[in-house]
Design a protein around this motif. Structure first.
Motif, mmCIF file in Angstrom:
data_model
loop_
_atom_site.group_PDB
_atom_site.id
_atom_site.type_symbol
_atom_site.label_atom_id
_atom_site.label_comp_id
_atom_site.label_asym_id
_atom_site.label_seq_id
_atom_site.Cartn_x
_atom_site.Cartn_y
_atom_site.Cartn_z
ATOM 1 N N ASN A 131 0.813 -1.216 0.000
ATOM 2 C CA ASN A 131 0.000 0.000 0.000
ATOM 3 C C ASN A 131 0.846 1.266 0.000
ATOM 4 O O ASN A 131 0.299 2.374 0.063
ATOM 5 C CB ASN A 131 -0.916 0.008 1.234
ATOM 6 C CG ASN A 131 -1.889 -1.158 1.232
ATOM 7 O OD1 ASN A 131 -2.448 -1.500 0.202
ATOM 8 N ND2 ASN A 131 -2.087 -1.774 2.392
ATOM 9 N N GLU A 132 2.178 1.083 -0.055
ATOM 10 C CA GLU A 132 3.113 2.204 -0.043
ATOM 11 C C GLU A 132 2.867 3.125 1.152
ATOM 12 O O GLU A 132 2.825 4.347 1.042
ATOM 13 C CB GLU A 132 3.047 2.984 -1.352
ATOM 14 C CG GLU A 132 3.453 2.153 -2.574
ATOM 15 C CD GLU A 132 3.501 2.970 -3.843
ATOM 16 O OE1 GLU A 132 3.123 4.157 -3.809
ATOM 17 O OE2 GLU A 132 3.940 2.425 -4.870
ATOM 18 N N VAL A 133 2.693 2.493 2.303
ATOM 19 C CA VAL A 133 2.484 3.217 3.550
ATOM 20 C C VAL A 133 3.761 3.152 4.373
ATOM 21 O O VAL A 133 4.349 2.078 4.528
ATOM 22 C CB VAL A 133 1.312 2.604 4.354
ATOM 23 C CG1 VAL A 133 1.167 3.318 5.695
ATOM 24 C CG2 VAL A 133 0.025 2.707 3.547
ATOM 25 N N PHE A 134 4.179 4.269 4.912
ATOM 26 C CA PHE A 134 5.390 4.288 5.724
ATOM 27 C C PHE A 134 5.059 3.723 7.106
ATOM 28 O O PHE A 134 4.217 4.266 7.814
ATOM 29 C CB PHE A 134 5.914 5.717 5.860
ATOM 30 C CG PHE A 134 7.370 5.782 6.218
ATOM 31 C CD1 PHE A 134 7.771 5.818 7.538
ATOM 32 C CD2 PHE A 134 8.336 5.782 5.225
ATOM 33 C CE1 PHE A 134 9.107 5.870 7.872
ATOM 34 C CE2 PHE A 134 9.682 5.841 5.549
ATOM 35 C CZ PHE A 134 10.060 5.889 6.874
ATOM 36 N N PRO A 135 5.733 2.634 7.502
ATOM 37 C CA PRO A 135 5.419 2.005 8.786
ATOM 38 C C PRO A 135 6.060 2.727 9.969
ATOM 39 O O PRO A 135 6.457 3.882 9.858
ATOM 40 C CB PRO A 135 5.996 0.600 8.620
ATOM 41 C CG PRO A 135 7.128 0.798 7.681
ATOM 42 C CD PRO A 135 6.753 1.922 6.766
ATOM 43 N N SER A 136 6.177 2.052 11.091
ATOM 44 C CA SER A 136 6.683 2.666 12.316
ATOM 45 C C SER A 136 8.121 3.155 12.144
ATOM 46 O O SER A 136 8.882 2.624 11.327
ATOM 47 C CB SER A 136 6.618 1.659 13.464
ATOM 48 O OG SER A 136 7.475 0.567 13.213
ATOM 49 N N PRO A 137 8.526 4.172 12.911
ATOM 50 C CA PRO A 137 9.872 4.742 12.788
ATOM 51 C C PRO A 137 11.000 3.729 13.004
ATOM 52 O O PRO A 137 12.102 3.903 12.470
ATOM 53 C CB PRO A 137 9.891 5.819 13.875
ATOM 54 C CG PRO A 137 8.462 6.177 14.085
ATOM 55 C CD PRO A 137 7.697 4.904 13.888
ATOM 56 N N SER A 138 10.744 2.682 13.779
ATOM 57 C CA SER A 138 11.803 1.722 14.094
ATOM 58 C C SER A 138 12.317 0.992 12.861
ATOM 59 O O SER A 138 13.441 0.488 12.856
ATOM 60 C CB SER A 138 11.303 0.699 15.123
ATOM 61 O OG SER A 138 10.234 -0.070 14.597
ATOM 62 N N VAL A 139 11.500 0.899 11.831
ATOM 63 C CA VAL A 139 11.920 0.203 10.602
ATOM 64 C C VAL A 139 11.961 1.142 9.400
ATOM 65 O O VAL A 139 12.150 0.691 8.272
ATOM 66 C CB VAL A 139 10.978 -0.992 10.291
ATOM 67 C CG1 VAL A 139 11.028 -2.012 11.403
ATOM 68 C CG2 VAL A 139 9.544 -0.509 10.067
ATOM 69 N N GLY A 140 11.822 2.433 9.664
ATOM 70 C CA GLY A 140 11.752 3.392 8.558
ATOM 71 C C GLY A 140 12.962 3.359 7.647
ATOM 72 O O GLY A 140 12.833 3.362 6.415
ATOM 73 N N HIS A 141 14.160 3.300 8.215
ATOM 74 C CA HIS A 141 15.373 3.311 7.394
ATOM 75 C C HIS A 141 15.507 2.028 6.580
ATOM 76 O O HIS A 141 16.028 2.053 5.457
ATOM 77 C CB HIS A 141 16.604 3.498 8.277
ATOM 78 C CG HIS A 141 16.850 2.379 9.233
ATOM 79 N ND1 HIS A 141 16.035 2.119 10.322
ATOM 80 C CD2 HIS A 141 17.822 1.424 9.267
ATOM 81 C CE1 HIS A 141 16.493 1.080 10.977
ATOM 82 N NE2 HIS A 141 17.574 0.632 10.368
ATOM 83 N N ILE A 142 15.008 0.913 7.117
ATOM 84 C CA ILE A 142 15.069 -0.350 6.370
ATOM 85 C C ILE A 142 14.076 -0.320 5.212
ATOM 86 O O ILE A 142 14.380 -0.785 4.105
ATOM 87 C CB ILE A 142 14.779 -1.548 7.290
ATOM 88 C CG1 ILE A 142 15.744 -1.559 8.472
ATOM 89 C CG2 ILE A 142 14.891 -2.862 6.514
ATOM 90 C CD1 ILE A 142 15.453 -2.631 9.499
#
Length: 204
Positions: A131-142
């Motif tokens: 869905n091209e949704v940015f998930p939680s900050p903890s995995v944002g860089h991955i």
């Protein structure tokens, strides 16, 4: 200490203990790795996609390491490549899901499989990517890495499946716990994984 239980004669203790490793392996294999019968089978990629890349992760509480499994199959349902890898355990299951997804894409790129559907039972990350949704900050860089690497693919899609329909990748992930840090097979899988492929395809 034993209470009201039969004891082995001293002369037979060594013979009895010699069989313990074999018994452990037998029961471990049956308890952890035995494929379960199911109605839904793995499906090959559609004509729009040349390959399907299944991936999964495993994590054990008593270990400081985590495991990733990846398998690539073509439209004829043939295994093109498989990977079993052990990594340092991340801080959360979400991070491990993201790392497994990134490793699957990286593995496909390394082998030149640039038209693939990526299929896994990691619902959190699959839905975010689909869905091209940015998930939680903890995995944002991955996730940023995943999107960047995905741009190198000619055609791609992400698909969520249940764990029981992702058995080959899951078995490869579990296998990494007791093997070398990274193992790769080309157009083949190890003998202990072959039966999971056979479960997907009874005619295999």
């Amino acid at each position: 200490m034993r209470c009201n239980e039969p004891c082995l004669p001293l002369g037979k203790i060594m013979d009895s203990t010699a069989s313990l490793p074999t018994e452990f392996q037998k029961h471990y294999s049956q308890a952890v790795c035995a494929p379960r019968p199911r109605d839904v089978k793995w499906k090959p990629p559609t004509e729009a996609m040349i390959w399907k890349t299944n991936f999964d992760r495993a994590m054990f509480l008593e270990s400081d390491q985590a495991e990733i499994g990846v398998v690539v199959r073509n439209q004829a349902s043939q295994v093109m490549a498989a990977l079993s890898e052990r990594i340092q355990k991340p801080n959360s299951a979400e991070i491990l899901e993201a790392l497994a997804t990134r490793r699957a894409i990286q593995f496909s790129l390394e082998l030149g499989f640039k038209q693939s559907v990526f299929e896994g039972d990691l619902e959190f990350i699959i839905k975010a990517l689909d869905n091209e949704v940015f998930p939680s900050p903890s995995v944002g860089h991955i996730v940023k890495d995943i999107w960047s690497m995905s741009g190198l693919l000619q055609t791609k899609s992400f698909s969520y499946v249940r764990r029981q329909d992702n058995s080959v990748a899951h078995a490869l992930a579990q296998r990494a716990r007791f093997s070398f840090p990274v193992l790769v097979w080309m157009e083949d899988v190890p003998p202990d994984i072959l039966r999971f492929v056979s479960t997907d395809f009874p005619s295999f």
